[in-house]
Motif scaffolding. Structure first.
Motif, PDB file in Angstrom:
ATOM      1  N   SER A 121       0.811  -1.220   0.000  1.00 27.01           N
ATOM      2  CA  SER A 121       0.000   0.000   0.000  1.00 27.01           C
ATOM      3  C   SER A 121       0.846   1.273   0.000  1.00 27.01           C
ATOM      4  CB  SER A 121      -0.957  -0.003   1.187  1.00 27.01           C
ATOM      5  OG  SER A 121      -0.227  -0.085   2.395  1.00 27.01           O
ATOM      6  N   ASP A 122       2.138   1.180   0.311  1.00 24.21           N
ATOM      7  CA  ASP A 122       3.011   2.357   0.263  1.00 24.21           C
ATOM      8  C   ASP A 122       3.261   2.806  -1.175  1.00 24.21           C
ATOM      9  OD1 ASP A 122       3.145   1.933   2.948  1.00 24.21           O
ATOM     10  OD2 ASP A 122       5.250   1.364   2.992  1.00 24.21           O
ATOM     11  N   TYR A 123       3.114   1.877  -2.105  1.00 30.08           N
ATOM     12  CA  TYR A 123       3.375   2.165  -3.510  1.00 30.08           C
ATOM     13  C   TYR A 123       2.095   2.686  -4.145  1.00 30.08           C
ATOM     14  CZ  TYR A 123       5.075   1.541  -8.281  1.00 30.08           C
ATOM     15  OH  TYR A 123       5.471   1.756  -9.579  1.00 30.08           O
ATOM     16  N   LYS A 124       2.089   3.973  -4.468  1.00 25.55           N
ATOM     17  CA  LYS A 124       0.886   4.585  -5.019  1.00 25.55           C
ATOM     18  C   LYS A 124       0.929   4.535  -6.542  1.00 25.55           C
ATOM     19  CE  LYS A 124      -1.155   7.834  -2.547  1.00 25.55           C
ATOM     20  NZ  LYS A 124      -1.437   9.207  -2.114  1.00 25.55           N
ATOM     21  N   SER A 125      -0.011   3.762  -7.078  1.00 24.36           N
ATOM     22  CA  SER A 125      -0.115   3.581  -8.519  1.00 24.36           C
ATOM     23  C   SER A 125      -1.582   3.392  -8.875  1.00 24.36           C
ATOM     24  CB  SER A 125       0.698   2.351  -8.939  1.00 24.36           C
ATOM     25  OG  SER A 125       0.378   1.964 -10.248  1.00 24.36           O
ATOM     26  N   ASN A 126      -1.932   3.773 -10.074  1.00 26.96           N
ATOM     27  CA  ASN A 126      -3.301   3.580 -10.539  1.00 26.96           C
ATOM     28  C   ASN A 126      -3.485   2.239 -11.244  1.00 26.96           C
ATOM     29  OD1 ASN A 126      -4.462   6.101  -9.696  1.00 26.96           O
ATOM     30  ND2 ASN A 126      -3.239   7.080 -11.286  1.00 26.96           N
ATOM     31  N   MET A 127      -2.478   1.387 -11.204  1.00 24.24           N
ATOM     32  CA  MET A 127      -2.560   0.097 -11.892  1.00 24.24           C
ATOM     33  C   MET A 127      -3.549  -0.816 -11.166  1.00 24.24           C
ATOM     34  SD  MET A 127      -1.596  -1.993 -14.245  1.00 24.24           S
ATOM     35  CE  MET A 127      -1.573  -3.742 -14.543  1.00 24.24           C
ATOM     36  N   PRO A 128      -4.708  -1.053 -11.795  1.00 23.86           N
ATOM     37  CA  PRO A 128      -5.685  -1.962 -11.177  1.00 23.86           C
ATOM     38  C   PRO A 128      -5.324  -3.415 -11.468  1.00 23.86           C
ATOM     39  CG  PRO A 128      -6.531  -1.231 -13.280  1.00 23.86           C
ATOM     40  CD  PRO A 128      -5.196  -0.534 -13.077  1.00 23.86           C
ATOM     41  N   GLY A 129      -5.976  -4.307 -10.800  1.00 20.94           N
ATOM     42  CA  GLY A 129      -5.853  -5.719 -11.136  1.00 20.94           C
ATOM     43  C   GLY A 129      -6.869  -6.065 -12.216  1.00 20.94           C
ATOM     44  N   PHE A 130      -6.527  -7.013 -13.052  1.00 22.90           N
ATOM     45  CA  PHE A 130      -7.406  -7.418 -14.144  1.00 22.90           C
ATOM     46  C   PHE A 130      -7.964  -8.823 -13.947  1.00 22.90           C
ATOM     47  CE2 PHE A 130      -5.270  -3.808 -15.841  1.00 22.90           C
ATOM     48  CZ  PHE A 130      -6.210  -3.223 -16.680  1.00 22.90           C
ATOM     49  N   GLU A 131      -7.960  -9.273 -12.705  1.00 25.49           N
ATOM     50  CA  GLU A 131      -8.422 -10.616 -12.367  1.00 25.49           C
ATOM     51  C   GLU A 131      -9.854 -10.870 -12.854  1.00 25.49           C
ATOM     52  OE1 GLU A 131      -8.373 -13.400  -8.381  1.00 25.49           O
ATOM     53  OE2 GLU A 131      -8.355 -11.226  -8.148  1.00 25.49           O
ATOM     54  N   ASP A 132     -10.696  -9.858 -12.810  1.00 25.74           N
ATOM     55  CA  ASP A 132     -12.094 -10.008 -13.221  1.00 25.74           C
ATOM     56  C   ASP A 132     -12.337  -9.643 -14.679  1.00 25.74           C
ATOM     57  OD1 ASP A 132     -12.735 -10.784 -10.627  1.00 25.74           O
ATOM     58  OD2 ASP A 132     -13.157  -8.726  -9.995  1.00 25.74           O
ATOM     59  N   LYS A 133     -11.290  -9.187 -15.370  1.00 27.23           N
ATOM     60  CA  LYS A 133     -11.456  -8.761 -16.762  1.00 27.23           C
ATOM     61  C   LYS A 133     -10.761  -9.675 -17.770  1.00 27.23           C
ATOM     62  CE  LYS A 133     -12.141  -3.835 -15.992  1.00 27.23           C
ATOM     63  NZ  LYS A 133     -12.384  -3.636 -14.653  1.00 27.23           N
ATOM     64  N   MET A 134      -9.685 -10.330 -17.326  1.00 26.52           N
ATOM     65  CA  MET A 134      -8.929 -11.209 -18.218  1.00 26.52           C
ATOM     66  C   MET A 134      -8.663 -12.539 -17.516  1.00 26.52           C
ATOM     67  SD  MET A 134      -6.034  -8.973 -20.244  1.00 26.52           S
ATOM     68  CE  MET A 134      -5.312  -8.091 -18.865  1.00 26.52           C
ATOM     69  N   SER A 135      -8.675 -13.602 -18.300  1.00 29.82           N
ATOM     70  CA  SER A 135      -8.296 -14.914 -17.768  1.00 29.82           C
ATOM     71  C   SER A 135      -6.775 -14.949 -17.589  1.00 29.82           C
ATOM     72  CB  SER A 135      -8.733 -16.023 -18.724  1.00 29.82           C
ATOM     73  OG  SER A 135      -7.953 -15.973 -19.912  1.00 29.82           O
ATOM     74  N   ASP A 136      -6.301 -15.941 -16.872  1.00 25.19           N
ATOM     75  CA  ASP A 136      -4.850 -16.099 -16.712  1.00 25.19           C
ATOM     76  C   ASP A 136      -4.181 -16.230 -18.074  1.00 25.19           C
ATOM     77  OD1 ASP A 136      -5.358 -16.037 -14.006  1.00 25.19           O
ATOM     78  OD2 ASP A 136      -4.648 -18.066 -13.610  1.00 25.19           O
ATOM     79  N   GLY A 137      -4.782 -17.006 -18.962  1.00 25.50           N
ATOM     80  CA  GLY A 137      -4.218 -17.184 -20.294  1.00 25.50           C
ATOM     81  C   GLY A 137      -4.144 -15.886 -21.077  1.00 25.50           C
ATOM     82  N   GLU A 138      -5.146 -15.031 -20.921  1.00 26.32           N
ATOM     83  CA  GLU A 138      -5.123 -13.735 -21.600  1.00 26.32           C
ATOM     84  C   GLU A 138      -4.032 -12.829 -21.032  1.00 26.32           C
ATOM     85  OE1 GLU A 138      -9.797 -13.418 -22.975  1.00 26.32           O
ATOM     86  OE2 GLU A 138      -9.247 -12.821 -20.941  1.00 26.32           O
ATOM     87  N   ILE A 139      -3.822 -12.890 -19.730  1.00 27.21           N
ATOM     88  CA  ILE A 139      -2.746 -12.108 -19.111  1.00 27.21           C
ATOM     89  C   ILE A 139      -1.392 -12.589 -19.640  1.00 27.21           C
ATOM     90  CG2 ILE A 139      -1.546 -11.574 -16.944  1.00 27.21           C
ATOM     91  CD1 ILE A 139      -4.364 -11.670 -15.589  1.00 27.21           C
ATOM     92  N   TRP A 140      -1.188 -13.909 -19.683  1.00 22.21           N
ATOM     93  CA  TRP A 140       0.066 -14.438 -20.222  1.00 22.21           C
ATOM     94  C   TRP A 140       0.242 -14.017 -21.673  1.00 22.21           C
ATOM     95  CZ3 TRP A 140       3.663 -15.383 -17.065  1.00 22.21           C
ATOM     96  CH2 TRP A 140       3.443 -16.035 -15.846  1.00 22.21           C
ATOM     97  N   ALA A 141      -0.847 -13.996 -22.428  1.00 25.77           N
ATOM     98  CA  ALA A 141      -0.770 -13.578 -23.832  1.00 25.77           C
ATOM     99  C   ALA A 141      -0.341 -12.119 -23.942  1.00 25.77           C
ATOM    100  CB  ALA A 141      -2.118 -13.805 -24.522  1.00 25.77           C
ATOM    101  N   VAL A 142      -0.889 -11.254 -23.092  1.00 26.87           N
ATOM    102  CA  VAL A 142      -0.494  -9.841 -23.094  1.00 26.87           C
ATOM    103  C   VAL A 142       0.999  -9.725 -22.803  1.00 26.87           C
ATOM    104  CG1 VAL A 142      -0.697  -7.648 -21.835  1.00 26.87           C
ATOM    105  CG2 VAL A 142      -2.763  -8.884 -22.541  1.00 26.87           C
ATOM    106  N   LEU A 143       1.467 -10.465 -21.823  1.00 31.26           N
ATOM    107  CA  LEU A 143       2.893 -10.411 -21.487  1.00 31.26           C
ATOM    108  C   LEU A 143       3.748 -10.931 -22.638  1.00 31.26           C
ATOM    109  CD1 LEU A 143       2.743 -11.520 -17.742  1.00 31.26           C
ATOM    110  CD2 LEU A 143       2.946  -9.195 -18.665  1.00 31.26           C
ATOM    111  N   ALA A 144       3.280 -11.967 -23.328  1.00 33.10           N
ATOM    112  CA  ALA A 144       3.999 -12.477 -24.497  1.00 33.10           C
ATOM    113  C   ALA A 144       4.069 -11.397 -25.580  1.00 33.10           C
ATOM    114  CB  ALA A 144       3.321 -13.734 -25.044  1.00 33.10           C
ATOM    115  N   TYR A 145       2.966 -10.698 -25.792  1.00 35.48           N
ATOM    116  CA  TYR A 145       2.947  -9.611 -26.779  1.00 35.48           C
ATOM    117  C   TYR A 145       3.953  -8.523 -26.406  1.00 35.48           C
ATOM    118  CZ  TYR A 145       1.654  -5.190 -28.860  1.00 35.48           C
ATOM    119  OH  TYR A 145       1.718  -3.967 -29.482  1.00 35.48           O
ATOM    120  N   ILE A 146       3.922  -8.085 -25.172  1.00 33.48           N
ATOM    121  CA  ILE A 146       4.842  -7.035 -24.726  1.00 33.48           C
ATOM    122  C   ILE A 146       6.290  -7.481 -24.956  1.00 33.48           C
ATOM    123  CG2 ILE A 146       5.738  -5.831 -22.681  1.00 33.48           C
ATOM    124  CD1 ILE A 146       2.780  -5.785 -21.651  1.00 33.48           C
ATOM    125  N   LYS A 147       6.608  -8.687 -24.526  1.00 36.52           N
ATOM    126  CA  LYS A 147       7.977  -9.200 -24.674  1.00 36.52           C
ATOM    127  C   LYS A 147       8.387  -9.315 -26.140  1.00 36.52           C
ATOM    128  CE  LYS A 147       9.115 -12.689 -22.058  1.00 36.52           C
ATOM    129  NZ  LYS A 147       9.154 -13.879 -21.183  1.00 36.52           N
TER     130      LYS A 147
END
Length: 167
Positions: A121-147
């Motif tokens: 909580s000391d780290y102030k960021s607007n980065m939300p979690g996407f647990e309810d918006k993307m599946s684990d596989g979709e998150i891994w896919a996003v990371l693969a795209y970024i990489k």
């Protein structure tokens, strides 16, 4: 002679029924292996060399991430400086940012649960979690795209970081 034909038909019928039952059992066992061992077909790692995964990740990135991190992964202006509320703007995910300095596991957790939940909580960021918006596989896919957008030398450095942290 009719008794012989009748006995053969009865024997054939039992063999057919047993074969069908055995085949059904094999299908059930293979389906269970597929679900419990191999998963649901979604990626469980960020493989930047998997073109299909990268394409899927690009679509998900544009839907969920580009509004803050930029359509070209460029991040928000002055991303290293806190805003008037003390929050850090969204960093770039290209090589000018620090995404490649982190392991896939950390990037996955931050994406799924949000930076505050992972970093504290000391780290102030607007980065939300996407647990309810993307599946684990979709998150891994996003990371693969970024990489996949990083040059080979940066991918190699990040890969070595992965290897070091997994030992």
């Amino acid at each position: 002679m009719n008794r012989r034909k009748s006995a053969r038909k009865s024997s054939s019928g039992r063999w057919l029924a047993l074969s069908a039952a055995a085949l059904g059992t094999v299908v059930v066992v293979l389906a269970a292996l597929w679900l419990f061992v191999l998963g649901d077909g979604e990626a469980m790692r960020a493989d930047a060399s998997d073109r299909q995964l990268v394409r899927r990740g690009e679509v998900q990135y544009q839907l969920h991430c580009a509004s803050c991190h930029g359509a070209n992964l460029e991040g928000q202006p002055n991303w290293r400086e806190r805003d008037e509320n003390g929050f850090l703007p969204a960093p770039p995910h290209d090589v000018t940012g620090h995404t490649w300095h982190h392991t896939d596991a950390l990037l996955f957790d931050v994406t799924k649960y949000g930076s505050t939940a992972v970093v504290g909580s000391d780290y102030k960021s607007n980065m939300p979690g996407f647990e309810d918006k993307m599946s684990d596989g979709e998150i891994w896919a996003v990371l693969a795209y970024i990489k996949s957008t990083w040059p080979a030398d940066i991918q190699e450095i990040q890969s070595e970081l992965e290897d070091t942290r997994q030992q």
